[in-house]
Design a protein around this motif. Sequence first.
Motif, PDB file in Angstrom:
ATOM      1  N   VAL A  59      -2.115  -9.703   2.217  1.00 23.32           N
ATOM      2  CA  VAL A  59      -1.634 -10.247   3.488  1.00 23.32           C
ATOM      3  C   VAL A  59      -2.851 -10.566   4.350  1.00 23.32           C
ATOM      4  O   VAL A  59      -3.612  -9.668   4.705  1.00 23.32           O
ATOM      5  N   ASN A  60      -3.014 -11.840   4.677  1.00 28.18           N
ATOM      6  CA  ASN A  60      -4.156 -12.272   5.509  1.00 28.18           C
ATOM      7  C   ASN A  60      -5.487 -11.700   5.015  1.00 28.18           C
ATOM      8  O   ASN A  60      -6.307 -11.262   5.824  1.00 28.18           O
ATOM      9  N   ALA A  62      -6.031  -8.926   3.593  1.00 26.28           N
ATOM     10  CA  ALA A  62      -6.012  -7.461   3.405  1.00 26.28           C
ATOM     11  C   ALA A  62      -5.234  -7.149   2.127  1.00 26.28           C
ATOM     12  O   ALA A  62      -4.232  -7.794   1.840  1.00 26.28           O
ATOM     13  N   PHE A  66       1.830  -0.587  -1.894  1.00 29.54           N
ATOM     14  CA  PHE A  66       3.208  -0.356  -1.439  1.00 29.54           C
ATOM     15  C   PHE A  66       3.853   0.515  -2.509  1.00 29.54           C
ATOM     16  O   PHE A  66       3.882   0.122  -3.684  1.00 29.54           O
ATOM     17  N   THR A 140       9.173   4.850  10.583  1.00 30.09           N
ATOM     18  CA  THR A 140      10.550   4.358  10.573  1.00 30.09           C
ATOM     19  C   THR A 140      11.360   5.213   9.614  1.00 30.09           C
ATOM     20  O   THR A 140      10.786   5.812   8.686  1.00 30.09           O
ATOM     21  N   ILE A 161       2.822   2.421   2.903  1.00 29.62           N
ATOM     22  CA  ILE A 161       1.933   1.260   2.851  1.00 29.62           C
ATOM     23  C   ILE A 161       0.516   1.799   3.018  1.00 29.62           C
ATOM     24  O   ILE A 161       0.268   2.639   3.893  1.00 29.62           O
TER      25      ILE A 161
ATOM     26  N   LEU B  57       3.755  -3.219  12.243  1.00 33.85           N
ATOM     27  CA  LEU B  57       2.385  -2.851  11.894  1.00 33.85           C
ATOM     28  C   LEU B  57       1.536  -4.097  12.003  1.00 33.85           C
ATOM     29  O   LEU B  57       1.971  -5.175  11.608  1.00 33.85           O
ATOM     30  N   VAL B  59      -1.860  -5.842  10.593  1.00 28.89           N
ATOM     31  CA  VAL B  59      -2.876  -5.752   9.542  1.00 28.89           C
ATOM     32  C   VAL B  59      -3.633  -7.077   9.499  1.00 28.89           C
ATOM     33  O   VAL B  59      -3.039  -8.121   9.224  1.00 28.89           O
ATOM     34  N   ASN B  60      -4.909  -7.018   9.781  1.00 23.84           N
ATOM     35  CA  ASN B  60      -5.748  -8.232   9.771  1.00 23.84           C
ATOM     36  C   ASN B  60      -5.125  -9.383  10.555  1.00 23.84           C
ATOM     37  O   ASN B  60      -5.147 -10.527  10.098  1.00 23.84           O
ATOM     38  N   GLY B  61      -4.518  -9.080  11.683  1.00 27.68           N
ATOM     39  CA  GLY B  61      -3.932 -10.140  12.497  1.00 27.68           C
ATOM     40  C   GLY B  61      -2.528 -10.539  12.090  1.00 27.68           C
ATOM     41  O   GLY B  61      -1.863 -11.278  12.817  1.00 27.68           O
ATOM     42  N   ALA B  62      -2.055 -10.067  10.933  1.00 30.60           N
ATOM     43  CA  ALA B  62      -0.670 -10.349  10.537  1.00 30.60           C
ATOM     44  C   ALA B  62       0.228  -9.266  11.119  1.00 30.60           C
ATOM     45  O   ALA B  62      -0.148  -8.094  11.137  1.00 30.60           O
ATOM     46  N   LEU B  64       3.445  -7.167  10.571  1.00 31.35           N
ATOM     47  CA  LEU B  64       4.382  -6.795   9.507  1.00 31.35           C
ATOM     48  C   LEU B  64       5.524  -5.967  10.091  1.00 31.35           C
ATOM     49  O   LEU B  64       5.319  -5.136  10.987  1.00 31.35           O
ATOM     50  N   PHE B  66       8.400  -3.148   8.805  1.00 31.64           N
ATOM     51  CA  PHE B  66       8.504  -2.147   7.726  1.00 31.64           C
ATOM     52  C   PHE B  66       9.807  -1.392   8.003  1.00 31.64           C
ATOM     53  O   PHE B  66       9.966  -0.815   9.086  1.00 31.64           O
ATOM     54  N   ILE B 161       9.024  -4.811   3.345  1.00 28.99           N
ATOM     55  CA  ILE B 161       7.946  -5.290   4.208  1.00 28.99           C
ATOM     56  C   ILE B 161       8.248  -6.751   4.507  1.00 28.99           C
ATOM     57  O   ILE B 161       8.598  -7.512   3.600  1.00 28.99           O
TER      58      ILE B 161
END
Lengths: 351, 351
Positions: A59-60, A62, A66, A140, A161, B57, B59-62, B64, B66, B161
């Motif tokens: 993801v991006n 990263a 999971f 969550t 994660i 969450l 992560v690197n600007g994304a 997410l 969950f 996710i």
Amino acid sequence: MTDPLTNLQCPIPISDYPTVTLAHGGGGRLTQMLIERMFLPAFDNPQLVQQHDGALLEVNGARLAFSTDSFVISPLFFPGGDIGSLAVHGTVNDLAMCGAQPLALSTGLILEEGLPMEDLWRVVQSMQGAAQAVGVSVVTGDTKVVDRGKGDGVYINTTGIGLIPAGVQISPTRARRGDLVLVSGAIAVHGIAIMSVREGLAFETTLASDSAPLHEMVREMLAVGGDHVHVLRDPTRGGVASALNEIAGSARIGIRLNEAAIPIWDQVRGACEILGLDPLYVANEGKLLAIVAPEAADAVLAAMQAHSLGREAAIIGEVTEEHRGRVVLRSRIGGSRVVDMISGEQLPRIC
Amino acid sequence: MTDPLTNLQCPIPISDYPTVTLAHGGGGRLTQMLIERMFLPAFDNPQLVQQHDGALLEVNGARLAFSTDSFVISPLFFPGGDIGSLAVHGTVNDLAMCGAQPLALSTGLILEEGLPMEDLWRVVQSMQGAAQAVGVSVVTGDTKVVDRGKGDGVYINTTGIGLIPAGVQISPTRARRGDLVLVSGAIAVHGIAIMSVREGLAFETTLASDSAPLHEMVREMLAVGGDHVHVLRDPTRGGVASALNEIAGSARIGIRLNEAAIPIWDQVRGACEILGLDPLYVANEGKLLAIVAPEAADAVLAAMQAHSLGREAAIIGEVTEEHRGRVVLRSRIGGSRVVDMISGEQLPRIC
């Protein structure tokens, strides 16, 4: 909606296995049959085919791990832990076996009607204590209640994660000839601790489960071993033998173990003899197996031994090109025997 | 390890609730008590406090989402679906209620010894069919087997996710005065479909569950409504009434519903009368509630009605500053009554 699977015949031979048995959850041959014949073809995707302890997602830029695990252990409370701490450690460890540090956990509780409220509170406190010690949050959750007689106190799913550091490439398929097999400490402790509670075995001292989070030791192993750490696996259900058989199958390599090098406590060996169990098949919850390139093995071993959870770490075998897909044990007296995947259900509901 | 919780007294009054009851899983007042008094203080973290359908969450600007859900529905197979498709739709929808499109799912199966192998195969095929229709993969999984009489065929945890598009800000706390409350279609269908199977009710035509994935409709709603879409919620356990009460509590606003505007099929209304159920408390599995700024409500409603799952979408109420934390229903004949959160367990094991 197209569903190419609908009306396909059940891929498990119904004449041999008309119903699900405890052995289908034992982590051995029948679990593997369910995975290989039913789940992999049905959910067909490149992630699942890896048969890793978790899936890898990008993801991006990263790399995320999971991983999911349900815990159905009986009894709920045992020396060295309970279902709550176990549920945190188990999923943190599955992430760690992908080389990942944990980012977040979810929890799904299935409670049985009639569970004492104070037992639920103990379990919740234990989960939180374990998560806090790891440095991860349960972000969550979900709670369901099933009727009396349709559960067994508490079942817990935890899903996690994690973030995989750059340069780390852990995969069961990376084992190659000449790699060394390391174990982080004495084996079969969790299984024998649980079994001794169930069977009412009396030891001179209480044997406690080894349940523990392994992500910090993994971080230190990767810091010195980097890309030379090829495979990580925590030998839970089915024990060391089943975990190594899975890897031998995935990587199409052979594994030779040296029995004399495998750390095992006398108390555990004695209990195994009384119970008629082979310690190689008994579950662990705070131990890991590592398959490491030979040039890095000493440094990785030293990193393990320097960590409180790896003091008894040892090199116990090597990867061979002979007997691909199999694990062979060289015994103390010099003979060799094939160590197969567990075929029945040795200890039901051990995790 | 510091654990400030250890030895704290159980936060649920043991004299009133010595054990877990089915109502603790009903999605109403007792579920809320468990969450507010036990889970939130124990797992204390900013994510969980939001009481969203999932955690967010970065992560690197994304961004997410969950989310986790366990499914314990009885019976396993019902008109309009089964536990497999439900487990996929349920988690896809929880992600969608965060504004997210699904990236990956995990599944944790808890099987009861004695489950017919062909039933497992039907469930697995159904999960895969549902995942394929959504366009998401089940990338990792776990299977446990519990002894006969300690489960009920199959329990499924699915955790997902998802990726939240830029500009989308969905949160239960964003409801504000003047916002309109939209529902995507006729309510109470899933619950009545399941109940009619359990009670052996005969209708002229079979009533099928509305179980369906809502992520595409949400994508279209967000495309026209953007940041004006403040809250999304799928009214599953506890129904529309409980979902809106949760939002009213989180956002500290009031909600006024117009009974005449709430879509409900005659067949469902009739069954509710026979069974003595209030449709506002009956579970849905393919419907959503949206709280939308008034300037965007017509466009969002049109986007819902243009989607096959939203043809009967309607504006059913508005957010007020009066009676904060409460939901009030203006009845067909002009009177008003408070619609509280469900207090018992109306339909156990509905999802």
